[in-house]
Design an enzyme around this catalytic site. Structure first.
Site, mmCIF file in Angstrom:
data_model
loop_
_atom_site.group_PDB
_atom_site.id
_atom_site.type_symbol
_atom_site.label_atom_id
_atom_site.label_comp_id
_atom_site.label_asym_id
_atom_site.label_seq_id
_atom_site.Cartn_x
_atom_site.Cartn_y
_atom_site.Cartn_z
ATOM 1 N N ASP A 180 27.443 -39.164 41.182
ATOM 2 C CA ASP A 180 27.701 -39.999 42.362
ATOM 3 C C ASP A 180 28.917 -39.462 43.104
ATOM 4 O O ASP A 180 29.963 -39.238 42.487
ATOM 5 C CB ASP A 180 28.012 -41.442 41.947
ATOM 6 C CG ASP A 180 26.764 -42.248 41.634
ATOM 7 O OD1 ASP A 180 25.658 -41.703 41.746
ATOM 8 O OD2 ASP A 180 26.907 -43.434 41.284
ATOM 9 N N LYS A 237 20.507 -43.238 48.135
ATOM 10 C CA LYS A 237 19.900 -44.487 47.673
ATOM 11 C C LYS A 237 19.358 -45.335 48.816
ATOM 12 O O LYS A 237 19.975 -45.449 49.869
ATOM 13 C CB LYS A 237 20.945 -45.337 46.920
ATOM 14 C CG LYS A 237 21.335 -44.777 45.557
ATOM 15 C CD LYS A 237 22.303 -45.730 44.879
ATOM 16 C CE LYS A 237 22.970 -45.113 43.662
ATOM 17 N NZ LYS A 237 22.082 -44.966 42.508
ATOM 18 N N ARG A 263 16.046 -46.989 24.264
ATOM 19 C CA ARG A 263 15.388 -47.281 22.981
ATOM 20 C C ARG A 263 14.089 -48.039 23.206
ATOM 21 O O ARG A 263 13.090 -47.806 22.529
ATOM 22 C CB ARG A 263 16.317 -48.086 22.064
ATOM 23 C CG ARG A 263 17.356 -47.237 21.377
ATOM 24 C CD ARG A 263 17.850 -47.929 20.096
ATOM 25 N NE ARG A 263 18.887 -47.165 19.433
ATOM 26 C CZ ARG A 263 18.644 -46.234 18.508
ATOM 27 N NH1 ARG A 263 17.401 -45.944 18.145
ATOM 28 N NH2 ARG A 263 19.642 -45.588 17.945
ATOM 29 N N GLY A 294 26.430 -46.377 33.024
ATOM 30 C CA GLY A 294 27.424 -46.607 31.978
ATOM 31 C C GLY A 294 27.934 -45.378 31.255
ATOM 32 O O GLY A 294 28.750 -45.490 30.345
ATOM 33 N N GLY A 331 27.798 -42.053 37.416
ATOM 34 C CA GLY A 331 28.295 -42.688 38.631
ATOM 35 C C GLY A 331 29.799 -42.777 38.596
ATOM 36 O O GLY A 331 30.504 -41.782 38.746
ATOM 37 N N SER A 332 30.281 -43.980 38.326
ATOM 38 C CA SER A 332 31.716 -44.230 38.348
ATOM 39 C C SER A 332 32.452 -43.445 37.273
ATOM 40 O O SER A 332 33.659 -43.230 37.382
ATOM 41 C CB SER A 332 31.952 -45.728 38.152
ATOM 42 O OG SER A 332 30.938 -46.477 38.808
#
Lengths: 190, 306
Positions: free
Chosen positions: B37, B94, B178, B228, B249-250
């Protein structure tokens, strides 16, 4: 004895190459380190991002061992980004991008434009009786072919498949269309 | 390929753009890579310098979207174009869920991939975009296999776990991976066709796609991880759980040393099965982004999408 073939697995479309080679009955190793490279007889350099692969070749300590193996005449098949890395000259690459300089051609990165210009087409390949279905993804273009480089296929006049000694390079992705003839020829030539 | 619309028929023979093979082909080339990102051309150059395979151009990284609140939309085309001009690697952008007009604009800009993303505020609470109608390929998020197959039936050419974007907490992405990978394994082990009918019913997914998983053991498109990832170890974890590439991303630009964290995560995705290399590249990276406990969130982005 059947050759042991490595697929450079730093990044990119290595899984599709491995699947085709396995279908042709050879043992395939994923190559991420110099030790793994030392164990194979030939190498496939897949498509992906050539800038990423160039950096990972260096950081993973593969650049010099790979250059040595190529100088020593190891058979290699480079597709798309693999072709860019093997080319003597790259136009529109990054300044710090490594080139193995094995094949005397000049290639332009992303010559066809962005993804919406990516395409598939049937091409005539030297020695194949029927057309080969070729997939071009943000493909590089061959702009110059040096002496001794054979052009095995063209698309709209541009060379898209070349052979130089033990190296075969393609601007397209023979691993994506399910046609194993190019891989089979690569194995036969080893 | 199942779910392929008739327009693909034109592909056999002559030169054709925007076909399923061509769209899924780019996702194939991004495997083993990191999509980062970025919010400015400078960020984009840092990402490319660090070895990103692609950048996602957006106005705010997800953690700032959370902090900022309000309606989150497609980025300013001028900003997207400045990022496209700054790098030579593919650029993604996006669109809001269901907002096909934003997607049309992104295609007109010439972006390489469109992410119909739950990180932005949904525009349609029932319908996702008809992605077959576009030349540009789409990636969509999924929390489970049924959601992944519904997106593929709508034309998505790449699936990513949703995770919980902007938290720096990997727990949701792990749950999603999972679930998706586990269900694919169970379908591949199904005893007969009748069990596949039941799977299709339970997953609320098209039967032909369920049958394809029974044959191949995998989705007909690549499965990437998003949401995450904050450290090289997180990247290794999701790759070992079956992800074929990682969106970060972050996690990069909210860490204390973005160039270093970016290149470490790139190397971690390549060497994800080699703990000795991972130990080396995980050392001396500075602070990872500050994380959030997902139980404390007021907005769960992963719940967006139907």
């Amino acid at each position: 004895m059947k050759p042991r073939v490595g697929v450079l697995a730093l990044q990119g479309g290595f899984a599709a190459h491995a699947a085709i080679l396995q279908r042709l009955g050879v043992r395939v190793d994923e190559i991420r380190t110099a030790e793994q490279l030392a164990a194979v007889d030939a190498l496939v350099m897949p498509g992906g991002e050539s800038t990423t692969m160039s950096m990972l070749l260096e950081r993973s300590g593969l650049l010099e061992p790979l250059a040595e193996r190529l100088d020593g005449g190891m058979g290699v098949l480079g597709t798309c980004a693999g072709m860019i890395l093997l080319a003597a000259e790259v136009v529109d690459g990054r300044a710090d991008q490594h080139s193995l300089g094995l094949v005397d051609i000049t290639v332009r990165r992303n010559a066809y434009g962005t993804q919406i210009e990516s395409f598939e087409a049937d091409i005539a390949v030297y020695g194949f009786e029927t057309p080969f279905h070729a997939v071009f993804i943000r493909a590089p273009a061959v702009e110059r072919v040096g002496p001794g480089v054979e052009v095995l296929a063209r698309h709209e006049g541009r060379p898209v498949l070349c052979r130089f000694g033990r190296a075969t390079v393609a601007a397209f992705h023979p691993e994506l269309s399910g046609d194993g003839r190019l891989h089979a020829r690569f194995l036969d030539d080893l | 390929m199942s779910g392929t619309p008739s327009s693909d028929a034109a592909a056999t023979g002559g030169t054709a753009t925007g076909t399923t093979l061509v769209k899924r082909g780019l996702a194939e080339m991004l495997k083993g890579g990191v999509i980062m990102d970025v919010v400015t051309p400078e960020h984009a150059r840092i990402a490319e310098d660090a070895g990103a395979v692609s950048v996602m151009a957006l106005e705010r990284v997800p953690s700032d979207i959370r902090a900022h609140g309000g309606v989150s939309r497609m980025s300013d085309p001028e900003m997207i174009q400045s990022i496209m001009a700054a790098v030579s690697i593919p650029v993604m952008a996006k669109t809001r869920i269901g907002h096909f007009a934003e997607a049309q604009i992104l295609q007109a800009l010439g972006v390489d991939y469109v992410d119909e993303s739950e990180v932005l505020t949904p525009a349609d609470e029932v319908h996702h975009i008809d992605k077959w109608a576009f030349t540009v390929p789409f990636v969509c998020g999924a929390t489970n296999l049924g959601e992944a197959l519904r997106r593929i039936s709508e034309g998505a050419c790449m699936i990513r776990s949703k995770g919980e974007a902007g938290t720096g907490n990997i727990v949701e992405a792990v749950r999603h991976l999972r679930s998706i990978v586990g269900d694919m394994r169970r379908i591949a082990a199904a005893g007969d066709e009748a069990e596949l009918f039941e799977w299709a019913k339970q997953l609320q997914a098209p039967l032909p796609l369920v049958q394809e998983i029974a044959d191949t053991g995998w989705l007909p498109v690549p499965l990437f991880c998003a949401g995450g990832i904050a450290t090289p170890a997180d990247a290794s974890l999701v790759m070992q759980l079956g992800a074929e590439a990682a969106f970060v991303g972050s996690g990069i630009f909210k860490s204390s040393n973005p160039p270093k964290m970016a290149s470490a995560i790139v190397e971690a995705v390549t060497h994800y099965r080699d703990p000795e290399i991972l130990a080396k590249i995980s050392s001396g990276l500075g602070e990872a982004m500050a994380g959030l406990e997902t139980a404390d969130l007021t907005t769960k982005m992963a719940e967006r999408g139907w």
